[in-house]
Design a protein around this motif. Structure first.
Motif, mmCIF file in Angstrom:
data_model
loop_
_atom_site.group_PDB
_atom_site.id
_atom_site.type_symbol
_atom_site.label_atom_id
_atom_site.label_comp_id
_atom_site.label_asym_id
_atom_site.label_seq_id
_atom_site.Cartn_x
_atom_site.Cartn_y
_atom_site.Cartn_z
ATOM 1 N N PRO A 186 2.575 1.962 -4.977
ATOM 2 C CA PRO A 186 2.549 0.543 -5.362
ATOM 3 C C PRO A 186 2.803 -0.391 -4.185
ATOM 4 O O PRO A 186 3.556 -0.069 -3.253
ATOM 5 N N LYS A 187 2.174 -1.565 -4.252
ATOM 6 C CA LYS A 187 2.395 -2.598 -3.255
ATOM 7 C C LYS A 187 2.263 -3.954 -3.929
ATOM 8 O O LYS A 187 1.650 -4.089 -4.991
ATOM 9 N N ALA A 188 2.869 -4.961 -3.314
ATOM 10 C CA ALA A 188 2.833 -6.319 -3.841
ATOM 11 C C ALA A 188 2.654 -7.280 -2.677
ATOM 12 O O ALA A 188 3.004 -6.969 -1.539
ATOM 13 N N ARG A 189 2.130 -8.450 -2.981
ATOM 14 C CA ARG A 189 1.860 -9.441 -1.946
ATOM 15 C C ARG A 189 2.904 -10.552 -2.020
ATOM 16 O O ARG A 189 3.222 -11.059 -3.099
ATOM 17 N N LEU A 190 3.432 -10.912 -0.854
ATOM 18 C CA LEU A 190 4.371 -12.020 -0.754
ATOM 19 C C LEU A 190 3.997 -12.836 0.474
ATOM 20 O O LEU A 190 3.858 -12.283 1.571
ATOM 21 N N ALA A 191 3.819 -14.145 0.272
ATOM 22 C CA ALA A 191 3.452 -15.053 1.366
ATOM 23 C C ALA A 191 2.212 -14.561 2.099
ATOM 24 O O ALA A 191 2.133 -14.618 3.327
ATOM 25 N N GLY A 192 1.268 -14.031 1.325
ATOM 26 C CA GLY A 192 -0.003 -13.606 1.892
ATOM 27 C C GLY A 192 0.005 -12.242 2.546
ATOM 28 O O GLY A 192 -1.030 -11.788 3.036
ATOM 29 N N LYS A 193 1.153 -11.553 2.544
ATOM 30 C CA LYS A 193 1.247 -10.247 3.190
ATOM 31 C C LYS A 193 1.558 -9.171 2.159
ATOM 32 O O LYS A 193 2.408 -9.358 1.297
ATOM 33 N N ALA A 194 0.847 -8.046 2.244
ATOM 34 C CA ALA A 194 1.061 -6.940 1.320
ATOM 35 C C ALA A 194 2.213 -6.065 1.805
ATOM 36 O O ALA A 194 2.304 -5.742 2.991
ATOM 37 N N GLY A 237 -2.541 1.778 -0.883
ATOM 38 C CA GLY A 237 -1.710 1.488 -2.033
ATOM 39 C C GLY A 237 -2.471 0.809 -3.145
ATOM 40 O O GLY A 237 -3.620 0.404 -2.991
ATOM 41 N N MET A 238 -1.806 0.697 -4.289
ATOM 42 C CA MET A 238 -2.351 0.030 -5.481
ATOM 43 C C MET A 238 -1.497 -1.199 -5.764
ATOM 44 O O MET A 238 -0.274 -1.094 -5.923
ATOM 45 N N PHE A 239 -2.130 -2.370 -5.807
ATOM 46 C CA PHE A 239 -1.378 -3.576 -6.132
ATOM 47 C C PHE A 239 -0.827 -3.478 -7.548
ATOM 48 O O PHE A 239 -1.472 -2.963 -8.460
ATOM 49 N N CYS A 240 0.387 -3.985 -7.724
ATOM 50 C CA CYS A 240 1.044 -3.772 -9.004
ATOM 51 C C CYS A 240 0.484 -4.624 -10.126
ATOM 52 O O CYS A 240 0.877 -4.444 -11.280
ATOM 53 N N HIS A 241 -0.483 -5.517 -9.840
ATOM 54 C CA HIS A 241 -1.141 -6.206 -10.953
ATOM 55 C C HIS A 241 -2.270 -5.363 -11.557
ATOM 56 O O HIS A 241 -2.865 -5.769 -12.556
ATOM 57 N N ALA A 259 -3.315 0.005 -14.456
ATOM 58 C CA ALA A 259 -2.587 1.272 -14.585
ATOM 59 C C ALA A 259 -1.089 1.068 -14.409
ATOM 60 O O ALA A 259 -0.278 1.683 -15.135
ATOM 61 N N LEU A 260 -0.684 0.217 -13.483
ATOM 62 C CA LEU A 260 0.734 -0.018 -13.266
ATOM 63 C C LEU A 260 1.311 -0.989 -14.287
ATOM 64 O O LEU A 260 2.458 -0.835 -14.720
ATOM 65 N N CYS A 261 0.535 -1.981 -14.680
ATOM 66 C CA CYS A 261 1.020 -2.900 -15.725
ATOM 67 C C CYS A 261 1.276 -2.159 -17.027
ATOM 68 O O CYS A 261 2.209 -2.481 -17.768
ATOM 69 N N PRO A 263 4.597 -8.683 -9.967
ATOM 70 C CA PRO A 263 3.401 -9.497 -10.210
ATOM 71 C C PRO A 263 2.438 -8.767 -11.148
ATOM 72 O O PRO A 263 2.138 -7.595 -10.955
ATOM 73 N N ARG A 264 1.969 -9.476 -12.162
ATOM 74 C CA ARG A 264 1.038 -8.881 -13.120
ATOM 75 C C ARG A 264 -0.315 -9.586 -13.137
ATOM 76 O O ARG A 264 -1.186 -9.214 -13.907
ATOM 77 N N VAL A 265 -0.449 -10.585 -12.288
ATOM 78 C CA VAL A 265 -1.711 -11.332 -12.183
ATOM 79 C C VAL A 265 -2.142 -11.319 -10.731
ATOM 80 O O VAL A 265 -1.322 -11.520 -9.827
#
Length: 229
Positions: A153-161, A183-187, A190-192, A214-216
């Motif tokens: 899993p990965k998530a984006r914050l301030a434009g950075k993954a 990685g797979m973004f958490c939105h 499958a992860l949601c 983040p889900r969107v």
């Protein structure tokens, strides 16, 4: 260690900035998806020629985490090697480095989809492991207190993954620990579907940073390329 402390089913755990999980009461370090030998496997199958340093980078990080935590027990949550041939093809200095890290520690290899059979590195090899109130496995399965990996899993914050942990009341999913891992973004659905409402994403980096999962999919602003003529 700049980690983020939390409890899961009564167990006091720490998400480390490196992507490892520490359980102080058990002196246990848990990592997932090391994918050792990934560059060799990609080259062997005719893919891009990546600089062959990912195994050293991963072992350096693991060495540092073991030194900082003084862990005497280690659980690797599967996909520790990119495939079985990659495990056999590790350069001798990297193989000896790994064996040195294992020496004197209770080391468990959880089997993953990339490494479905035991490899000749010692330790114990299991499909899953129950320890206290928690179950350790490669892929999340049941709505019970479990710790798993697999999804990177990965998530984006301030434009950075950022690779991230995902945490809710029933489970924790670890980020990929190895270098050169995607990685797979958490939105993603499958992860949601796995994580309950109110789940946290704990971002890795200089410190472990919790945020609502983040889900969107975030909106990406188009880059300004200059005025047209």
């Amino acid at each position: 260690m700049n980690g983020y402390g939390f409890t899961l089913s009564g167990a006091a755990l720490v998400a480390l900035p490196s992507g490892a999980l520490f359980w102080p009461e058990q002196a246990l370090l848990c990592v997932s998806d090391l994918h050792l030998g990934k560059a060799e496997r990609i080259a062997r199958r005719g893919g891009a020629l990546l600089p062959p340093y990912e195994t050293r980078a991963t072992l350096e990080r693991l060495d540092a985490d073991l030194e900082a935590t003084r862990a005497v027990r280690v659980i690797c949550l599967g996909d520790s090697f990119d495939d079985l041939t990659a495990a056999e093809a590790l350069p001798e200095d990297e193989r000896l480095w790994l064996l040195r890290l294992m020496a004197g520690r209770d080391w468990t290899w959880i089997l993953g989809n990339h490494d479905p059979a035991p490899v000749d590195y010692g330790g114990s090899h299991r499909h899953e492991l129950a320890l206290g109130p928690l179950s350790f496995r490669h892929i999340a399965e049941r709505p019970e207190p479990e710790i798993s990996g697999h999804y990177h899993p990965k998530a984006r914050l301030a434009g950075k993954a950022h690779p991230c942990f995902l945490l809710d009341a029933a489970r924790l999913i670890l980020p990929a620990y190895g270098a050169y891992t995607g990685g797979m973004f958490c939105h993603e659905p499958a992860l949601c579907a796995l994580m309950s409402p109110g789940a946290l994403a704990i971002l890795t980096g200089k410190r472990a940073l919790p945020m609502p999962m983040p889900r969107v999919q975030p909106q990406v602003r188009p880059r300004f390329t200059g005025f047209g003529r």
